[in-house]
Design an enzyme around this catalytic site. Sequence first.
Site, mmCIF file in Angstrom:
data_model
loop_
_atom_site.group_PDB
_atom_site.id
_atom_site.type_symbol
_atom_site.label_atom_id
_atom_site.label_comp_id
_atom_site.label_asym_id
_atom_site.label_seq_id
_atom_site.Cartn_x
_atom_site.Cartn_y
_atom_site.Cartn_z
ATOM 1 N N SER A 680 5.644 0.391 -7.399
ATOM 2 C CA SER A 680 6.702 0.364 -6.199
ATOM 3 C C SER A 680 7.087 -1.105 -5.652
ATOM 4 C CB SER A 680 5.844 0.969 -5.117
ATOM 5 O OG SER A 680 5.029 0.466 -4.479
ATOM 6 N N LYS A 723 3.591 3.202 4.403
ATOM 7 C CA LYS A 723 4.365 1.858 4.288
ATOM 8 C C LYS A 723 5.103 1.567 5.516
ATOM 9 C CE LYS A 723 4.390 2.064 -0.775
ATOM 10 N NZ LYS A 723 5.228 2.394 -1.995
#
Length: 781
Positions: A680, A723
Amino acid sequence: MPDRETMPTFPCIALRGVTVFPGTVMSFDIGREKSLKALEKAMEADKLIYVATQRNDDIQIPTFADMYEVGTLVRVKQVLKIQGDVTRVLVEGICRASVDEIVAEDIFLQGTIVELVQKIDKSQMTLEEKAEFRVVRDAFFEYVGNKHMIDQDAPRKVYNTKDPVLALDIMANELDVNTHIRQELLEEPSFIERMRKVLRIFVEENEISKIENSITEDVKESIDNNQKEYFLKEKLKVIQKELGMGNDGNEHIQWMERLEALNLDEKIKAKVETEINKFAKMGPSSPESSVIRNYVETILDLPWNTEKETNSDLVKAEKILNKEHYGLEKVKERILEYLAVIHLSKEIKGPIVCLVGPPGVGKTSIAKSIAHATGRDFVRMSLGGVRDEAEIRGHRRTYIGAIPGRVITSIKDAGSNNPVFLFDEVDKIGADFKGDPASALLEVLDPEQNNTFTDHFLEIPFDLSKTMFITTANSLDTIPRPLLDRMEVIEVSGYTEEEKVKIAQKYLLPKKLEEHGLTKGNMKVTEKALRDLTNYYTRESGVRNLERKIADLCRKVARKIVSTGDGEYTVRPKNLEEYLGKKAFRYDEAESKNQIGVATGMAWTSVGGDTLFIEVAVVPGSGKIELTGNLGDVMKESAKAAFSYIRAGAKNLNIEEDFYNKYDIHIHVPEGAVPKDGPSAGVTMCTAITSALTGIPVNGKVSMTGEITLRGKILPVGGIKEKVLAAHRAGIKKILLPKDNGRDIEDIPEVVRKDLTFILIEEAGQALKEALVYDEALIKQ
Ligand code: ADP
């Protein structure tokens, strides 16, 4: 024939059961009128009396005719009145004698006495006589050695006596024989004959003694052994008691009674009975007995038929869940639905709940609340680090030190067969294992199989179907697939600052105050102080560290109260440092400067979301790519993919096309101690490299996540909520997310969402456009 010498008249006493040998001292009791008179008479004269034994003890008033013909002339040495008419007389035998003529018998016995003299001069003894005498003497010494009760002075007397006749009489006197034989020995006129008779008795006695001794030895030895064994057994009992394994001998009887009361299935009962019987026959010291004890006691302690009454009132259950936990609406809703299904179907079939989320978000504690809400007991078993199947299913009993598995042990601890059973950290199972703990766990969790769950140690099935299993995990990635398939995943995500402050106010603070013996009045913590505590002293998704910090505050205040006696404190942002020391984290300043070659990404680790900085340096070289910062393979690959994308599109990006020949590129992700992996960070690396190559700074308030393909397409990634919360915590204002992650935005709490701008991107070029600050680059030029 002995010489006969006429003696003067002597008083006479008839003795019962006593024979006096010449040369020996003897005592006897007298009480009869005539005897007392005779004694009196003797004491008036020369203390000499003639004594002879009665043929029949029953005769009360004996005459001479009732006495043996040979008696002894004795000298009275001592007279002692004992009690009433009884007088004890101590006499010394002088010589054998017999009555020659009866003088009187009416008042007391009186007669003229003939001494039966038998004097032998040692020197004139024949060799045969001498030899015979020695044999007798040796036999006598042996006899004395064997018999401890006789006069130990006798051997010395025998030795010192010159007259062998007298010596023989002294020896004969020590014989433990009846009056009849004693009399016979007294009467025997021949010295030689007498020696033989005495010898025969000594030899016989000595033989008997020998046999007696050997019998005694044997008996003693066996007693000694028995005693030793007894002693050791007693000692063992004490040791066993000390070790808490006391076998008071009727343990097995108590076990049988308990077994009976358990009402087990006949087959199981028979098996346990066999073990108990085996134990009963076994010595407590046998090594197997402790295994059997452990086995039987585990079985007897298991809650075979103990079932807690459960609460199926969903309204009440909801109240309890709400009372014990703030927020977590979605989680609570899912749990209540799950409980409703159980209530309707009356059995716990269907998927197992798996609570997934970062640490400290309340997974364990909500599972406990489920137990409260349903009225069940609660047990917890951590699977973290479980590598061996035996930990779950037990060791076979043939194993030394075998024990039951932890599932059975936990059920035993729960005390009922329908508890809430929490398996913590299922994602940590099977990373490196012996056997296959995951498949054993599957068997435990599978409602089709777990009604006959058989622990290797117990070897008998236990019904786990009433148990409500709940599992927790930090991430879904490492949960073995077959396990995951059987689970209903409920995500418990991290908290926003607002939520943390609320949880602290309503739950953590009151709980910690109580645990530390403080009241609300003792310690107040202002809302602002709690907010600072959250922001500057912790950086986490959950509230575990926040809870710890609040406990720290409580301890500090408790100490102040005790040492100053003052009982009211308020913790404010101003004095927070005074209590907890310097702030541990900076907040809201997320490298907020715009920098060349530094881009902010977002990572999702098992401890929750976090921001992540990617630094790139471009130095003259030959096109090498260096990656540092403890990066995993996947992360390295995505760095290379980003690099290739940039190389392919260099022209469009305004980068020298042959840059890869002229420069080395160093990509570093700080905090090298923390391992990092995953795809990611692709888009973040792409941004940082481009910035470094073009000299255009990256906006410090922008954070991004997304996988990148060689063609620059941005693919969706996981953990968006965590996140974004982490980025928000770090003061980020703009978030770039892959387009396909758009639907995750609605999971993000409104309070956080309103502070942020979300940009959905499909392609790396969009990310560069949003993140790079072209204006600043121009100004610089
Ligand atoms: P996890 O199992 O997810 O690691 P815990 O259940 O151990 O976390 O939670 C840590 C602490 O935080 C516990 O004391 C728990 O009661 C508290 N806590 C977490 N979430 C909440 C919440 N929503 N409301 C109240 N307390 C909470």
